[in-house]
Design a protein around this motif. Sequence first.
Motif, PDB file in Angstrom:
ATOM      1  N   ALA A 421      41.971  35.801  33.148  1.00  0.00           N
ATOM      2  CA  ALA A 421      41.492  36.209  34.476  1.00  0.00           C
ATOM      3  C   ALA A 421      40.376  37.243  34.338  1.00  0.00           C
ATOM      4  O   ALA A 421      39.381  37.223  35.067  1.00  0.00           O
ATOM      5  CB  ALA A 421      42.643  36.774  35.302  1.00  0.00           C
ATOM      6  N   GLU A 424      37.237  35.505  33.355  1.00  0.00           N
ATOM      7  CA  GLU A 424      36.682  34.769  34.498  1.00  0.00           C
ATOM      8  C   GLU A 424      35.962  35.698  35.459  1.00  0.00           C
ATOM      9  O   GLU A 424      35.019  35.311  36.136  1.00  0.00           O
ATOM     10  CB  GLU A 424      37.806  34.026  35.247  1.00  0.00           C
ATOM     11  N   MET A 425      36.434  36.945  35.507  1.00  0.00           N
ATOM     12  CA  MET A 425      35.808  37.847  36.488  1.00  0.00           C
ATOM     13  C   MET A 425      34.527  38.487  35.948  1.00  0.00           C
ATOM     14  O   MET A 425      33.747  39.056  36.698  1.00  0.00           O
ATOM     15  CB  MET A 425      36.819  38.899  36.973  1.00  0.00           C
TER      16      MET A 425
ATOM     17  N   VAL B  70      41.758  27.213  35.937  1.00  0.00           N
ATOM     18  CA  VAL B  70      41.379  28.606  36.201  1.00  0.00           C
ATOM     19  C   VAL B  70      42.667  29.397  36.377  1.00  0.00           C
ATOM     20  O   VAL B  70      43.707  28.835  36.691  1.00  0.00           O
ATOM     21  CB  VAL B  70      40.513  28.788  37.474  1.00  0.00           C
ATOM     22  N   THR B  71      42.588  30.710  36.186  1.00  0.00           N
ATOM     23  CA  THR B  71      43.792  31.514  36.363  1.00  0.00           C
ATOM     24  C   THR B  71      44.099  31.676  37.852  1.00  0.00           C
ATOM     25  O   THR B  71      43.229  31.502  38.711  1.00  0.00           O
ATOM     26  CB  THR B  71      43.625  32.915  35.761  1.00  0.00           C
ATOM     27  N   GLU B  72      45.320  32.076  38.120  1.00  0.00           N
ATOM     28  CA  GLU B  72      45.759  32.331  39.490  1.00  0.00           C
ATOM     29  C   GLU B  72      44.899  33.415  40.140  1.00  0.00           C
ATOM     30  O   GLU B  72      44.664  33.392  41.345  1.00  0.00           O
ATOM     31  CB  GLU B  72      47.212  32.829  39.514  1.00  0.00           C
ATOM     32  N   ILE B  73      44.479  34.363  39.320  1.00  0.00           N
ATOM     33  CA  ILE B  73      43.716  35.485  39.872  1.00  0.00           C
ATOM     34  C   ILE B  73      42.419  34.965  40.495  1.00  0.00           C
ATOM     35  O   ILE B  73      42.109  35.235  41.657  1.00  0.00           O
ATOM     36  CB  ILE B  73      43.391  36.515  38.767  1.00  0.00           C
ATOM     37  N   THR B  74      41.676  34.203  39.704  1.00  0.00           N
ATOM     38  CA  THR B  74      40.426  33.646  40.218  1.00  0.00           C
ATOM     39  C   THR B  74      40.706  32.730  41.408  1.00  0.00           C
ATOM     40  O   THR B  74      40.030  32.800  42.439  1.00  0.00           O
ATOM     41  CB  THR B  74      39.706  32.871  39.102  1.00  0.00           C
ATOM     42  N   LYS B 108      33.958  38.109  44.800  1.00  0.00           N
ATOM     43  CA  LYS B 108      34.097  38.212  43.348  1.00  0.00           C
ATOM     44  C   LYS B 108      35.242  39.168  43.005  1.00  0.00           C
ATOM     45  O   LYS B 108      35.358  40.240  43.588  1.00  0.00           O
ATOM     46  CB  LYS B 108      32.772  38.758  42.794  1.00  0.00           C
ATOM     47  N   VAL B 109      36.071  38.763  42.059  1.00  0.00           N
ATOM     48  CA  VAL B 109      37.186  39.623  41.655  1.00  0.00           C
ATOM     49  C   VAL B 109      36.636  40.844  40.922  1.00  0.00           C
ATOM     50  O   VAL B 109      35.845  40.707  39.991  1.00  0.00           O
ATOM     51  CB  VAL B 109      38.147  38.849  40.715  1.00  0.00           C
TER      52      VAL B 109
END
Lengths: 426, 247
Positions: A421, A424-425, B70-74, B108-109
Motif C-alpha cells: 500500500a 502504491e501511494m 491493488v491493496t485494500e488501502i488504495t 491520493k492516499v
Amino acid sequence: MSDQPVDYHPMWAELGLDLPMHDALLEAVGGMYGATFMSQTNRPEGMGYLDFVMSEVHGLRIKELHDFRKAGGKVVGTYCLYVPEELIRAAGAWSVGICAGAEWAYDEVEQILPRNTCALIKSMVGFKLGKVCPYLEEADLLIGETTCDGKKKAYEELGKLQNLHVLELPQMKREKDLAFWRSELVDLVATLEELTGKKVTAESLKVAIKEVNDKRRALQRVNAARAADPAPISGLDSLLAVQVAFYDDVPRFTQMMNALADELEKRAADGVGAAAKGAKRVLITGTPMALPNWKLHELVEKAGGVVVGEEMCTGSRYYEKLVDEDATTIDEMLDGIAAKYLDINCACFTPNEGRIDDVIRMAKELGADGVIDYSLQFCGLYEIESTSVDAAVREADLPVLKITTDYSAEDVGQLATRIEAFLEML
Amino acid sequence: MRVLGLDIGSRSVDAVWVEDGRIVDWAVADSGFDPGSAAAVFVDRGAHDAIVSTGYGRHGARERFGGTAVTEITAYGVGAARLFPHASSVLDIGGQDTKVISLGPGGKVTDFEMNDKCAAGTGKFLEVMARALGFTLEEMAEQGIAASTGVSISSMCTVFAESEVTGLVHRGEDRSRIARGLHESIAKRTLGSLKRVRAQGPLVFAGGVAKNPAMVALISEGFAGEVLVPAEAQIVGAYGAALSFER
Ligand code: SF4
Ligand code: SF4
C-alpha cells in the motif's frame, strides 16, 4: 577448490558447538539465502563473491580465524558500531562483528531476559546459550558498550559466559564527553595490548586507519551507485555487502567491493538495473539489521520496490564517516578515532538531531520516493525517536511508513500489505 | 470496457462491475472456507473485460483469474474519493480488520494505518459481543443508541472482552448500557487511529460496520468533521479496485 565439499564438523566440534543444532541453523540460513538472494534477477556479477562468502560463512572464514588463532593470533568480537576496529587491528588482532539477526534458543534466553527485550539482544544471548555461533566461540575477547539499557544489562549475563570488556559510551556529545570517550579508548588499547601481547604503535595504527577507511571508501562507492535509476544493485545485495563487511578479511573485502563498485558504476552509466527503471525507491532508517535479518528488504523488493539506501548501523552509519588520516602521533590518531566514532548518530544519544539531517540528505541524494522508519519491537530508543524523525521527513515532503517488527515471520502477511500500500501511494 | 472489481476479504467476497466509472452491477457472497471459489462464481458470469482484485486474497485471485491486484488501502481510497470527491479521509471497519486512510488532493492516499492482526474493534468483535449479550447485531446497536450512558469496557481483546461482558451480565448490569459501552470503546479506539493519521473531514465511513447505526452515531459525534456513509458501504473496496484499472 575441490569438488568434494570440505567437512568442517571436526573444527566445529573443537569449538564446542552443538553440532545437531548448528547443522539445523546452517540449513535454515542456507535455505533462506537461496530463497531470498538467488531468486533475484539481473544481479551484478560481483555479487558472486558475497554469495561465495555466505556459502562459507561458518566454513572457510571460520577456518581462517581458526588458523590465525592457532598461529597465536587473537580474535575480538564486537556488537556495536562504536567499537573502533582500527584499535583492534593495530593491536594485531582481528575484529568480527557478531551477528545476532535470527531467533535462536529463545526458550533458554527467556529464562535470563524478559520476553519484551528487543530481538537483537535476545538473539545475541541466544546464539551464545545455544552454542551455534562459531564466531563467538572463536572470540578471545568480546567488547560490549553501554549503549541502550537492554544491551548494557545483557552484557552482564554474557560476561558470565565469556571474556568481556565493556566500553562506557557517553550519552551526549559535548567536549567533556569526547574527552571521556577518548579515555575509554585508551583503556581499550591497554586491554587489547594485554590480550595480544603486542603494542599499538603509530605505525600499526596508521596502517589500520588506512585499511579500515579503505573498506569504508569501497562501500561508499557501492552505495553511491545506487543513486542511479534503474538502481544497478538491489537493496538486499547492498545490505548484504555491509553485513559481510563486519566479519570478512579487510583488504580482501575492500578489493572485492571496489571491483563490485567498478561494475556498478558501469551498469549505472549503461542504464543497466537490478530493479526496473521507475521502480519505487525507498530509503530505510532505523535499528540495525544483523545477518541474516533480510525481512524488510525482501518484502519491499518482492512488492516491486527497490531499497536505495539504509540510514542505519548496517548501512550509511557504518561507512559514511572516515577517520582522519593525516595524524602522525598515536595521540593525534586517538583524537581522530574518538572524534569519528562519537560522531555516529545513534538514538542512544540525546539529542540526536544529526540523524534527521542524515535521513533527509540521503533521501535527496539517492532519489528516494519515500522513507520506511524501521524499529525492532521493544527498542524504546528508536521507537520514541520515530516521532521526531517521521515528523521531519514529512516536513521535507516525503511519505513515511513506520514499521515495528521482530525476527519472526508471524507478521509478514500484514507487513506485505502495508508495504504494498505504501509503494502504491508513492 | 467493463471491469470487475473483486474484494476478497476474510468474511465476504464483494464484486462490482464498473463501466465508464459507473457501477452497473454488484454482488456479495460469504467467503466461506474457500473465498477463491466464492469469487469464481462472479468471474464465471463472464460479464467483464478485465479484473482487478483487492483484499487479503488479492494475490491468490490474480494468480487464479489473471488481471492485476491493488491493496485494500488504495482500493478504498480510490473508491471513497470517487463516491465523494470532496472526501479527505476514509474509515473502513470490516469483518476482521480496520483501516484509516488520509487522502490528499485528487483522492491520493497520503497516510494510512491498518489493524488486521486481531479482531479487536471489528465486525467480528461486535458479533461475539452481541452473542454474549443475547442480542442480534441489530438489537445491540438499537439498545446502544437507546441507552444514555455506557458501562466502560476495559478490554479490547475479543476474548477478554467477552468474559468481561459475561461477568457484567451475571452481576446484573443493564444490557443496553453494556451494548453502548462496547460501541463506545470501539469508537474511541477508532477515533485514536484517525488522529494518528491526521484525518480531516469529510470522512467516508465504509465497510460492513458502517451499516451499524450506533457506530455511525458515535463516530459522527466524536469526529471533528463531517461523516459520510455510502449507501452500499460494503462494496467501496471492490468499486475502488475496478476504478484502479484506469489508473
Ligand atoms: S544502533 Fe546504536 S547501539 Fe545499536 S549497533 Fe548501532 S550504534 Fe550500536
Ligand atoms: S535495537 Fe534498540 S533495544 Fe535493541 S540493541 Fe539496539 S538500541 Fe538496544
